[in-house]
Design a protein around this motif. Structure first.
Motif, mmCIF file in Angstrom:
data_model
loop_
_atom_site.group_PDB
_atom_site.id
_atom_site.type_symbol
_atom_site.label_atom_id
_atom_site.label_comp_id
_atom_site.label_asym_id
_atom_site.label_seq_id
_atom_site.Cartn_x
_atom_site.Cartn_y
_atom_site.Cartn_z
ATOM 1 N N THR A 108 0.620 -1.218 -0.121
ATOM 2 C CA THR A 108 0.088 0.086 -0.258
ATOM 3 C C THR A 108 0.828 1.265 0.050
ATOM 4 O O THR A 108 0.346 2.414 -0.454
ATOM 5 C CB THR A 108 -0.873 -0.152 1.267
ATOM 6 N N TRP A 109 2.038 0.989 0.455
ATOM 7 C CA TRP A 109 3.002 2.146 0.298
ATOM 8 C C TRP A 109 3.648 2.172 -1.127
ATOM 9 O O TRP A 109 3.957 3.242 -1.592
ATOM 10 C CB TRP A 109 4.217 2.116 1.325
ATOM 11 N N TRP A 110 4.311 0.976 -1.493
ATOM 12 C CA TRP A 110 5.213 1.283 -2.738
ATOM 13 C C TRP A 110 4.330 1.477 -3.759
ATOM 14 O O TRP A 110 5.027 1.954 -4.722
ATOM 15 C CB TRP A 110 5.746 -0.524 -2.796
ATOM 16 N N ILE A 111 3.078 1.029 -3.781
ATOM 17 C CA ILE A 111 2.316 1.328 -4.908
ATOM 18 C C ILE A 111 2.036 3.230 -5.191
ATOM 19 O O ILE A 111 2.002 3.368 -6.514
ATOM 20 C CB ILE A 111 0.857 0.922 -4.954
ATOM 21 N N ARG A 112 2.240 3.627 -4.235
ATOM 22 C CA ARG A 112 2.218 5.328 -4.182
ATOM 23 C C ARG A 112 3.694 5.788 -4.626
ATOM 24 O O ARG A 112 3.937 6.897 -4.639
ATOM 25 C CB ARG A 112 1.855 5.752 -3.057
ATOM 26 N N GLY A 113 4.788 4.823 -4.644
ATOM 27 C CA GLY A 113 6.125 5.332 -4.773
ATOM 28 C C GLY A 113 6.653 5.629 -3.368
ATOM 29 O O GLY A 113 7.700 6.708 -3.575
ATOM 30 N N LEU A 114 6.478 5.023 -2.400
ATOM 31 C CA LEU A 114 6.935 5.337 -0.869
ATOM 32 C C LEU A 114 7.497 4.172 -0.288
ATOM 33 O O LEU A 114 6.856 2.873 -0.630
ATOM 34 C CB LEU A 114 5.988 5.944 -0.073
ATOM 35 N N PRO A 115 8.512 4.210 0.425
ATOM 36 C CA PRO A 115 8.946 3.027 1.202
ATOM 37 C C PRO A 115 8.100 2.698 2.251
ATOM 38 O O PRO A 115 7.606 3.585 2.873
ATOM 39 C CB PRO A 115 10.469 3.229 1.415
ATOM 40 N N GLY A 116 7.818 1.576 2.694
ATOM 41 C CA GLY A 116 7.084 1.089 3.705
ATOM 42 C C GLY A 116 7.379 1.689 5.080
ATOM 43 O O GLY A 116 8.904 1.726 5.246
ATOM 44 N N PRO A 117 6.622 1.715 6.168
ATOM 45 C CA PRO A 117 7.111 2.525 7.382
ATOM 46 C C PRO A 117 7.753 1.356 8.284
ATOM 47 O O PRO A 117 8.562 1.761 9.216
ATOM 48 C CB PRO A 117 5.873 2.752 8.132
ATOM 49 N N ASP A 118 8.049 -0.019 7.870
ATOM 50 C CA ASP A 118 8.608 -0.797 8.616
ATOM 51 C C ASP A 118 9.719 -1.395 7.832
ATOM 52 O O ASP A 118 9.528 -2.102 6.697
ATOM 53 C CB ASP A 118 7.664 -2.084 8.933
ATOM 54 N N ASP A 120 14.193 -1.617 7.039
ATOM 55 C CA ASP A 120 15.170 -0.842 6.258
ATOM 56 C C ASP A 120 14.779 -0.648 5.078
ATOM 57 O O ASP A 120 14.214 -1.933 4.415
ATOM 58 C CB ASP A 120 16.784 -1.355 6.673
ATOM 59 N N TYR A 121 15.413 0.082 4.168
ATOM 60 C CA TYR A 121 15.199 0.501 2.779
ATOM 61 C C TYR A 121 16.243 0.989 2.106
ATOM 62 O O TYR A 121 16.903 1.797 2.808
ATOM 63 C CB TYR A 121 13.616 0.945 2.509
ATOM 64 N N ARG A 122 16.471 0.754 0.907
ATOM 65 C CA ARG A 122 17.416 1.731 -0.042
ATOM 66 C C ARG A 122 16.449 2.142 -1.177
ATOM 67 O O ARG A 122 15.626 1.563 -1.814
ATOM 68 C CB ARG A 122 18.510 0.926 -0.621
ATOM 69 N N LEU A 123 16.688 3.676 -1.466
ATOM 70 C CA LEU A 123 16.222 4.172 -2.575
ATOM 71 C C LEU A 123 17.163 4.503 -3.653
ATOM 72 O O LEU A 123 18.258 5.028 -3.305
ATOM 73 C CB LEU A 123 15.408 5.314 -2.085
ATOM 74 N N PHE A 124 16.740 4.302 -4.927
ATOM 75 C CA PHE A 124 17.648 4.800 -6.059
ATOM 76 C C PHE A 124 16.810 5.683 -6.874
ATOM 77 O O PHE A 124 15.610 5.372 -7.163
ATOM 78 C CB PHE A 124 17.964 3.312 -6.889
ATOM 79 N N PHE A 125 17.323 6.792 -7.624
ATOM 80 C CA PHE A 125 16.808 7.658 -8.360
ATOM 81 C C PHE A 125 17.696 7.850 -9.782
ATOM 82 O O PHE A 125 18.624 7.369 -9.795
ATOM 83 C CB PHE A 125 16.757 9.019 -7.859
ATOM 84 N N ASP A 126 16.706 8.027 -10.759
ATOM 85 C CA ASP A 126 17.224 8.228 -12.204
ATOM 86 C C ASP A 126 17.738 9.656 -12.332
ATOM 87 O O ASP A 126 17.870 10.371 -11.288
ATOM 88 C CB ASP A 126 16.414 7.593 -13.202
ATOM 89 N N ASP A 127 18.372 9.608 -13.391
ATOM 90 C CA ASP A 127 19.051 11.013 -13.942
ATOM 91 C C ASP A 127 17.925 12.137 -14.119
ATOM 92 O O ASP A 127 18.393 13.257 -14.630
ATOM 93 C CB ASP A 127 19.668 10.866 -15.128
ATOM 94 N N GLN A 128 16.506 11.705 -14.071
ATOM 95 C CA GLN A 128 15.682 12.710 -14.159
ATOM 96 C C GLN A 128 14.887 13.236 -12.825
ATOM 97 O O GLN A 128 13.836 13.635 -12.746
ATOM 98 C CB GLN A 128 14.543 12.393 -14.979
ATOM 99 N N ASP A 129 15.689 12.518 -11.645
ATOM 100 C CA ASP A 129 15.406 12.826 -10.137
ATOM 101 C C ASP A 129 13.936 12.058 -9.660
ATOM 102 O O ASP A 129 13.146 12.648 -9.003
ATOM 103 C CB ASP A 129 15.128 14.462 -10.096
ATOM 104 N N ARG A 130 13.872 11.210 -10.539
ATOM 105 C CA ARG A 130 12.621 10.122 -10.344
ATOM 106 C C ARG A 130 13.078 8.991 -9.399
ATOM 107 O O ARG A 130 13.993 8.465 -9.921
ATOM 108 C CB ARG A 130 12.003 9.937 -11.624
ATOM 109 N N LEU A 131 12.088 8.459 -8.675
ATOM 110 C CA LEU A 131 12.443 7.247 -7.769
ATOM 111 C C LEU A 131 12.372 6.174 -9.073
ATOM 112 O O LEU A 131 11.432 6.045 -9.654
ATOM 113 C CB LEU A 131 11.299 7.092 -6.829
ATOM 114 N N ALA A 132 13.300 5.509 -8.782
ATOM 115 C CA ALA A 132 13.425 4.106 -10.024
ATOM 116 C C ALA A 132 13.472 2.996 -9.281
ATOM 117 O O ALA A 132 12.775 1.841 -9.789
ATOM 118 C CB ALA A 132 14.883 4.379 -10.669
#
Length: 212
Positions: free
Chosen positions: A136-146, A148-160
């Motif tokens: 329910t978090w991932w589908i909005r483009g957000l990490p879940g609250p529970d 650890d996580y890692r986020l990666f972004f592309d060269d257009q500053d979008r979450l990839a």
């Protein structure tokens, strides 16, 4: 609970048939450095907690593969209701209703099953190790609250990519669905080992939280 019967019915509904699911390699050139606008963007998406989407689900796993239509996925804060059906089999609708710590499964014949462990029930019924609360978090483009996580972004500053709980969530396409909100995911691929789940979103809309 008669899990074999649930598994046979729901797996046939969702995973029956044969479909090809191509997953592109992880693109090069990603960075873990968030863009300057990320905190503001994330805060805006966090406020988006009452919504409904429609779309299509494609699943590939070692045991089977197939597609299902998401007739609707209605989210009201932490509570969710999903209605799934198999378009190619022409079968009735299966619904999954729940919130963290509770889920109720309703099969096409009206038979219902409840559990205090949503992920365990869904796995027993479908064979999926599906982290529904995180989804329910991932589908909005957000990490879940529970967790650890890692986020990666592309060269257009979008979450990839989000990596969390052993899953790699790849955001293949974004689209401006709702006026006044940032772009939302239009196609998402979740990968864990040999499991592949792809979600193509047809529509997003904001709701007032009324139940169906």
């Amino acid at each position: 609970m008669r899990f074999p019967a649930i598994a046979l019915t729901l797996a046939t509904l969702i995973l029956g048939g044969c479909t090809s699911l191509q997953v592109d390699p992880l693109p090069e050139g990603l960075t873990e450095q968030p863009p300057a606008s990320w905190n503001e963007y994330r805060a805006r998406l966090n406020q988006f907690q009452q919504w409904e989407l429609t779309g299509k689900l494609a699943v590939r796993q070692p045991s089977d593969s197939g597609t299902a239509v998401i007739n609707y996925w209605n989210q009201n804060q932490e509570a969710y209701e999903l209605a799934l059906s198999s378009s190619f089999l022409g079968m009735g609708r299966t619904t999954i209703e729940g919130m963290p710590g509770f889920v109720e499964l309703t099969l096409p014949d009206g038979e219902q099953y409840q559990s205090g462990n949503p992920e365990a029930l869904i796995e027993a019924a479908t064979g999926w190790q599906l982290p529904i609360n995180s989804l329910t978090w991932w589908i909005r483009g957000l990490p879940g609250p529970d967790g650890d996580y890692r986020l990666f972004f592309d060269d257009q500053d979008r979450l990839a990519v989000i990596r969390q709980k052993g899953w790699e969530i790849r955001y293949d396409r974004w689209q401006a669905f709702i006026e006044g909100y940032p772009s939302l995911p239009a196609r998402v691929t979740a990968v864990k080992g040999e499991k592949r789940v792809r979600l193509a979103v047809t529509s997003w809309r904001q709701t007032d939280g009324d139940s169906r």
